[in-house]
Design an enzyme around this catalytic site. Structure first.
Site, PDB file in Angstrom:
ATOM      1  N   ASP A 124       0.825  -1.215   0.000  1.00 40.61           N
ATOM      2  CA  ASP A 124       0.000   0.000   0.000  1.00 40.61           C
ATOM      3  C   ASP A 124       0.861   1.268   0.000  1.00 40.61           C
ATOM      4  O   ASP A 124       2.028   1.247   0.409  1.00 40.61           O
ATOM      5  CB  ASP A 124      -0.901   0.038   1.230  1.00 40.61           C
ATOM      6  CG  ASP A 124      -2.068  -0.934   1.121  1.00 40.61           C
ATOM      7  OD1 ASP A 124      -2.083  -1.728   0.171  1.00 40.61           O
ATOM      8  OD2 ASP A 124      -2.945  -0.897   2.011  1.00 40.61           O
ATOM      9  N   HIS A 280       3.627  -2.271   3.277  1.00 37.34           N
ATOM     10  CA  HIS A 280       3.585  -0.892   2.806  1.00 37.34           C
ATOM     11  C   HIS A 280       4.834  -0.525   2.011  1.00 37.34           C
ATOM     12  O   HIS A 280       5.944  -0.920   2.376  1.00 37.34           O
ATOM     13  CB  HIS A 280       3.396   0.078   3.981  1.00 37.34           C
ATOM     14  CG  HIS A 280       2.018   0.023   4.554  1.00 37.34           C
ATOM     15  ND1 HIS A 280       1.634  -0.953   5.435  1.00 37.34           N
ATOM     16  CD2 HIS A 280       0.932   0.816   4.359  1.00 37.34           C
ATOM     17  CE1 HIS A 280       0.364  -0.758   5.781  1.00 37.34           C
ATOM     18  NE2 HIS A 280      -0.081   0.308   5.135  1.00 37.34           N
TER      19      HIS A 280
END
Length: 321
Positions: A124, A280
């Site tokens: 992400d 992430h």
């Protein structure tokens, strides 16, 4: 006969003669007048008869014209009715065509390989300065992943977005602004943000993204609106959303050690037959990059396990239903 009688007779004759002349004077002009009047009336009657005959012909002609015009009017009414029916038919076809959504060309969806365990590595918040390192590690192990990107612009960001696609990974959406308060304020706000990101990614990479991850996930506690409203909007856009069922734990502000990140992912994957892993791609997540090789090696070492990118054939993991 006496003179008196003779005079009387003469007087009577004279009176009769005068009376005869008076009568003649009266009767002759009257007879002439009546004869003239009769002739005049006869001529007038003849003239009227001719006029009546002419009028009758004109009326018959007008009746013929009216009848012809009536037939023409009926033909026009029939034609007009047929024309109106045709116009209505065309309008109906247009309305039906407008009501039917245009069928988009669908890319053929290749089935995923069979395996006892399927693992989907997802990143992400990219692209970032760590994107290149992540891509290199994935290439090293010949592994494909999924990148849920946000609206970062600039030459470097655009090049990294292109690299994600060119190296065979799945480019997915994670909102343009990533600002919870704005995105989740209303469905209109959400839609505006969604379209902005989808159009931007298409402009840069030529990919029309069909995969989305809600900032904070579909089970976030930030949105005051029911998240199903946003999920319904995505469904209308023919876009699927994915949450996760394994988290590396790198989403917080604290930088977790490599060993903890690896353990979180590997232990979570072992307990799933279908694991969507949340990590992430951020500049401040250096330990995620450091842990990635060991994470990949340990997953690939598991029996009957494959690492795959999210595709149209992937069954979504969703926190809300």
């Amino acid at each position: 006969m006496s003179d008196d009688h003779m005079k009387a007779d003469t007087y009577k004759r004279q009176r009769v003669q005068r009376l005869g002349r008076y009568i003649a004077l009266i009767l002759v002009p009257g007879v002439i007048i009546w004869i003239g009047l009769g002739v005049y009336l006869a001529e007038r009657m003849e003239s009227l008869n001719r006029a009546l005959a002419d009028s009758r012909k004109q009326l018959e002609a007008m009746a013929g014209i009216l009848a012809e015009q009536k037939l023409r009017l009926e033909e026009l009414e029939r034609s007009g009715g047929e024309l109106e029916a045709e116009i209505q038919r065309l309008r109906q076809e247009q309305q039906e065509a407008a009501a039917e959504p245009e069928e988009e060309e669908k890319e053929p969806v290749e089935p995923e390989p069979e395996a006892g365990r399927k693992v989907y590595l997802t990143f992400d918040d990219g692209p970032s300065s760590n994107t290149d390192k992540i891509l290199d590690i994935l290439d090293q192990y010949d592994v494909k992943a999924t990148f849920f990107v946000v609206g970062k612009e600039g030459e470097k960001a655009e090049e990294r977005l292109k690299q994600i696609v060119e190296r065979g990974h799945t480019l997915a959406m994670h909102s343009y602004s990533h600002k919870y308060s704005e995105i989740y304020e209303s469905v209109d706000n959400f839609a505006e943000d969604f379209v902005k990101l989808q159009d931007y990614l298409y402009e840069i990479t030529g990919v029309k993204c069909r995969v989305y991850r809600f900032p904070g996930g579909s089970s976030n506690s930030v949105s005051d609106l029911d998240m199903h409203d946003f999920a319904d909007y995505l469904a209308e856009q023919k876009v699927r959303f994915f949450d996760w069922n394994v988290s590396s734990g790198d989403g917080g502000s604290q930088l977790l050690p490599v060993e903890m990140l690896t353990e979180n992912v590997v232990d979570g994957v072992r307990s799933k037959s279908r694991a969507v892993v949340l990590m992430h791609d951020s500049a401040n997540k250096s330990t995620t990059v450091e842990a990635l090789p060991d994470i990949i090696e340990q997953i690939l070492a598991m029996e009957d396990t494959v690492i795959l990118p999210i595709t149209g054939a992937t069954e979504p993991v969703q926190h809300i239903h």
